[in-house]
Structure formats: C-alpha cells, structure tokens
Design a protein around this motif. Structure first.
Motif, mmCIF file in Angstrom:
data_model
loop_
_atom_site.group_PDB
_atom_site.id
_atom_site.type_symbol
_atom_site.label_atom_id
_atom_site.label_comp_id
_atom_site.label_asym_id
_atom_site.label_seq_id
_atom_site.Cartn_x
_atom_site.Cartn_y
_atom_site.Cartn_z
ATOM 1 N N LEU A 175 -14.456 12.103 5.904
ATOM 2 C CA LEU A 175 -13.630 12.649 4.829
ATOM 3 C C LEU A 175 -12.465 11.715 4.522
ATOM 4 C CD1 LEU A 175 -13.471 16.436 5.826
ATOM 5 C CD2 LEU A 175 -14.803 15.411 3.972
ATOM 6 N N MET A 176 -11.860 11.169 5.574
ATOM 7 C CA MET A 176 -10.770 10.207 5.388
ATOM 8 C C MET A 176 -11.247 8.991 4.610
ATOM 9 S SD MET A 176 -9.184 10.399 9.237
ATOM 10 C CE MET A 176 -8.258 8.872 9.049
ATOM 11 N N ALA A 177 -12.489 8.563 4.874
ATOM 12 C CA ALA A 177 -13.038 7.395 4.187
ATOM 13 C C ALA A 177 -13.132 7.638 2.690
ATOM 14 C CB ALA A 177 -14.414 7.060 4.758
ATOM 15 N N VAL A 178 -13.545 8.836 2.308
ATOM 16 C CA VAL A 178 -13.677 9.170 0.891
ATOM 17 C C VAL A 178 -12.298 9.265 0.234
ATOM 18 C CG1 VAL A 178 -14.438 10.945 -0.735
ATOM 19 C CG2 VAL A 178 -15.885 10.333 1.215
ATOM 20 N N ALA A 179 -11.328 9.820 0.966
ATOM 21 C CA ALA A 179 -9.994 10.070 0.407
ATOM 22 C C ALA A 179 -9.038 8.900 0.575
ATOM 23 C CB ALA A 179 -9.390 11.311 1.062
ATOM 24 N N GLN A 180 -9.485 7.801 1.162
ATOM 25 C CA GLN A 180 -8.578 6.671 1.430
ATOM 26 C C GLN A 180 -7.921 6.174 0.148
ATOM 27 O OE1 GLN A 180 -10.450 2.644 2.179
ATOM 28 N NE2 GLN A 180 -12.353 3.847 2.198
ATOM 29 N N ARG A 181 -6.662 5.726 0.292
ATOM 30 C CA ARG A 181 -5.935 5.157 -0.829
ATOM 31 C C ARG A 181 -5.895 3.643 -0.670
ATOM 32 N NH1 ARG A 181 -0.382 7.062 -1.553
ATOM 33 N NH2 ARG A 181 -0.634 5.756 -3.394
ATOM 34 N N PRO A 182 -6.162 2.926 -1.735
ATOM 35 C CA PRO A 182 -6.283 1.466 -1.625
ATOM 36 C C PRO A 182 -4.936 0.754 -1.554
ATOM 37 C CG PRO A 182 -6.531 2.114 -3.911
ATOM 38 C CD PRO A 182 -6.419 3.404 -3.110
ATOM 39 N N LEU A 183 -4.991 -0.420 -0.972
ATOM 40 C CA LEU A 183 -3.842 -1.322 -0.930
ATOM 41 C C LEU A 183 -4.066 -2.433 -1.949
ATOM 42 C CD1 LEU A 183 -1.225 -2.286 0.645
ATOM 43 C CD2 LEU A 183 -2.791 -3.753 1.945
ATOM 44 N N ALA A 184 -3.066 -2.708 -2.766
ATOM 45 C CA ALA A 184 -3.153 -3.863 -3.660
ATOM 46 C C ALA A 184 -3.153 -5.144 -2.831
ATOM 47 C CB ALA A 184 -1.983 -3.865 -4.632
ATOM 48 N N ASP A 185 -4.055 -6.060 -3.161
ATOM 49 C CA ASP A 185 -4.113 -7.293 -2.372
ATOM 50 C C ASP A 185 -2.800 -8.067 -2.431
ATOM 51 O OD1 ASP A 185 -4.378 -8.106 -5.024
ATOM 52 O OD2 ASP A 185 -6.139 -9.380 -4.674
ATOM 53 N N THR A 186 -2.085 -7.941 -3.540
ATOM 54 C CA THR A 186 -0.796 -8.625 -3.654
ATOM 55 C C THR A 186 0.236 -8.045 -2.691
ATOM 56 O OG1 THR A 186 -0.330 -7.156 -5.525
ATOM 57 C CG2 THR A 186 -1.109 -9.374 -6.044
ATOM 58 N N ALA A 187 0.101 -6.763 -2.356
ATOM 59 C CA ALA A 187 1.011 -6.142 -1.385
ATOM 60 C C ALA A 187 0.774 -6.710 0.004
ATOM 61 C CB ALA A 187 0.823 -4.627 -1.380
ATOM 62 N N GLY A 188 -0.489 -6.921 0.346
ATOM 63 C CA GLY A 188 -0.802 -7.488 1.649
ATOM 64 C C GLY A 188 -0.318 -8.911 1.815
ATOM 65 N N ALA A 189 -0.252 -9.630 0.694
ATOM 66 C CA ALA A 189 0.164 -11.034 0.738
ATOM 67 C C ALA A 189 1.650 -11.226 0.471
ATOM 68 C CB ALA A 189 -0.636 -11.828 -0.286
ATOM 69 N N GLU A 190 2.349 -10.170 0.068
ATOM 70 C CA GLU A 190 3.761 -10.297 -0.299
ATOM 71 C C GLU A 190 4.633 -10.606 0.922
ATOM 72 O OE1 GLU A 190 7.291 -7.537 -2.269
ATOM 73 O OE2 GLU A 190 5.202 -7.136 -2.779
ATOM 74 N N LYS A 191 5.504 -11.575 0.777
ATOM 75 C CA LYS A 191 6.376 -11.988 1.876
ATOM 76 C C LYS A 191 7.569 -11.037 1.999
ATOM 77 C CE LYS A 191 3.952 -15.810 2.409
ATOM 78 N NZ LYS A 191 3.073 -16.052 3.593
ATOM 79 N N ALA A 192 7.912 -10.698 3.224
ATOM 80 C CA ALA A 192 9.047 -9.817 3.472
ATOM 81 C C ALA A 192 10.350 -10.516 3.125
ATOM 82 C CB ALA A 192 9.073 -9.388 4.931
ATOM 83 N N VAL A 193 11.303 -9.726 2.618
ATOM 84 C CA VAL A 193 12.618 -10.276 2.279
ATOM 85 C C VAL A 193 13.744 -9.557 3.022
ATOM 86 C CG1 VAL A 193 11.884 -11.069 0.009
ATOM 87 C CG2 VAL A 193 12.827 -8.771 0.250
ATOM 88 N N ALA A 194 13.390 -8.543 3.825
ATOM 89 C CA ALA A 194 14.413 -7.800 4.575
ATOM 90 C C ALA A 194 13.855 -7.392 5.928
ATOM 91 C CB ALA A 194 14.869 -6.568 3.794
ATOM 92 N N THR A 195 14.742 -7.338 6.916
ATOM 93 C CA THR A 195 14.318 -7.030 8.289
ATOM 94 C C THR A 195 15.294 -6.049 8.923
ATOM 95 O OG1 THR A 195 15.522 -8.992 9.009
ATOM 96 C CG2 THR A 195 13.144 -9.233 8.675
ATOM 97 N N ALA A 196 15.189 -4.781 8.552
ATOM 98 C CA ALA A 196 16.115 -3.783 9.096
ATOM 99 C C ALA A 196 15.991 -3.651 10.606
ATOM 100 C CB ALA A 196 15.871 -2.430 8.424
#
Length: 259
Positions: A175-196
C-alpha cells in the motif's frame, strides 16, 4: 489551630502549588517532516505515542521539490508555533530540517530519523554514494518528466517492500508503494546552504538494515554533528519510524527533555 489560621494555611499551600504548576515549562511542540517516497502518515505510530504522552504534534507536509523551497515551507509551520519546537526529519527530510531550523529561535533540537544531515555544498545524492551499501538506484522507476524540465523519481512498486520497508508487513508495504510521493531529481541533487545541526543539539536513530541510506553514512553524519545520542535498531529498515515507532518516539521525548 483556629479555623481562620487553618484556612490561611490552606490558601497559602494552594497558592504555592499553583505557582509550582505555573512554573513548570510547557512541553515543546514536535514537528515531524517526512522524507521522499513517503508522506505524513508514516509518522502515525510515533504520533500516537507522543500525543498519549501529552505532546502537541504537527506532521508538516514536505513538498519534495527542493531543499531550499521545502525548508521554506516547513519554516512557515515553525514560525506559526509560539513555543519551543523539536524538529524531526526522516530521510530527505533531514536535509530539509537542517535548513528550516537555521536561525529559528524557537527550535531547540533536531532529531534525525534514518536521515541526511548535509554540510554546505553537499547533496543527499552525494551522501548516499559516500559509503557503499545503498541499493536504491537500481530500484528506481523510469523518471517521470515534469513540465519545464526535471523529473520525478519513484521506487518501482514491485521492489518497494524489500527496498524501503523490509520489516513492515508486506501488505502494508505494498500500500505504501502505491501511495508513495515522488522526489524531484533536482531536490536530490540540490546542494545544502544551511547546517542548523552545527548550532543545535541533535539526536539520531536509524536501522542497521537500512537499504536506502548506508548505516555507515548515518553513523558518520551523526558523529560529524556531535550527536547527543545515537540509537541503532537491529534489523530495522529505512522506515524505522513505522516498524519501531516506540524507539523513535522515545528518542524524540529524550530530545524534548534536553537530555
């Protein structure tokens, strides 16, 4: 003792008791941020524990479009809460909370649940490949084209249970597989700019059988962040908050107490 004296003593006692209760600090609100290929329902077991124990809880919707924009969305939730906040992120949500908490005065601690905590200039894709062990890339489905460029990433439904939720009952994982929400590939490649996580105390929990993020990578990130406590769950998959909600909620409550 006269009636008048007794009444005065009782009133004084009750006043002192009321003052003691008034002086007791309110519990922080727990804000939960889900990761890629999941949604806020992945926190259901944790929410049940926390609300039972008297915590206010908000499961924030994570757009999964980009680290900076997703962090901005979560920051609006944080800003709407008047008291202290414990911010919790799963998987990609760890990168989001690392940015969302930056400079947020009411965030008192960060809890990483099988999550990423990138350094400035790092992406979650960088961290996934830093140590061997992730079997995620071959299980990804054909990318879905997005208007204006970019792609959405999904895990193949047939491979989802073993890859993402191996210790969850198979029927539930499907059920989780059917309901999964996708990640934009650009989000996975985006560089972090903050480190709380450099300014705030952090706590970590992850499964020793995680197939998405290598456990060695999470151990390394937790050590880099000088985590106050690290909990590893034997045999647990990437969705440790679903398969072992009590271990996760216990750590969140530890963070909320500041210990």
């Amino acid at each position: 003792m006269s009636f008048k004296t007794a009444a005065f003593a009782l009133a004084f006692s009750l006043t002192g008791l009321s003052a003691a209760y008034a002086a007791e600090p309110a519990k922080p609100t727990v804000v939960l941020v889900h990761g890629a290929f999941a949604d806020s329902s992945s926190w259901n077991g944790v929410v049940a524990d926390l609300t039972r124990d008297g915590y206010a809880v908000v499961a924030a919707a994570n757009p999964l479009r980009g680290v900076a924009s997703d962090a901005a969305a979560v920051r609006t939730v944080i800003n709407s809460i008047p008291g202290p906040v414990i911010l919790v992120g799963h998987s990609y949500g760890g990168a989001v909370i690392s940015a969302a908490a930056d400079g947020a005065a009411n965030v008192k601690g960060l809890v990483y649940v099988a999550a990423f905590a990138p350094e400035v200039g790092e992406s979650i894709f960088d961290l996934t490949g830093k140590f061997p062990g992730s079997t995620l890339p071959p299980t990804l489905d054909k990318p879905v084209d997005l208007p204006g460029g970019g792609h959405d990433l999904y895990i193949q439904q047939a491979k989802f249970p073993a890859q993402f939720a191996a210790d969850v009952p198979v029927a539930e994982a499907r059920l989780m597989a059917v309901a999964q929400r996708p990640l934009a590939d650009t989000a996975g490649a985006e560089k972090a700019v903050a480190t709380a996580w450099k300014a705030l105390p952090s706590w970590w929990v992850y499964g020793e059988a995680d197939r998405n993020i290598p456990p060695a990578a999470m151990k390394w990130m937790a050590e880099r962040a000088h985590a106050k406590q690290v909990v590893t769950v034997p045999g647990a998959s990437h969705v440790v908050m679903i398969s072992h909600p009590h271990a996760v909620s216990k750590l969140i409550e530890t963070a909320a107490s500041g210990n």
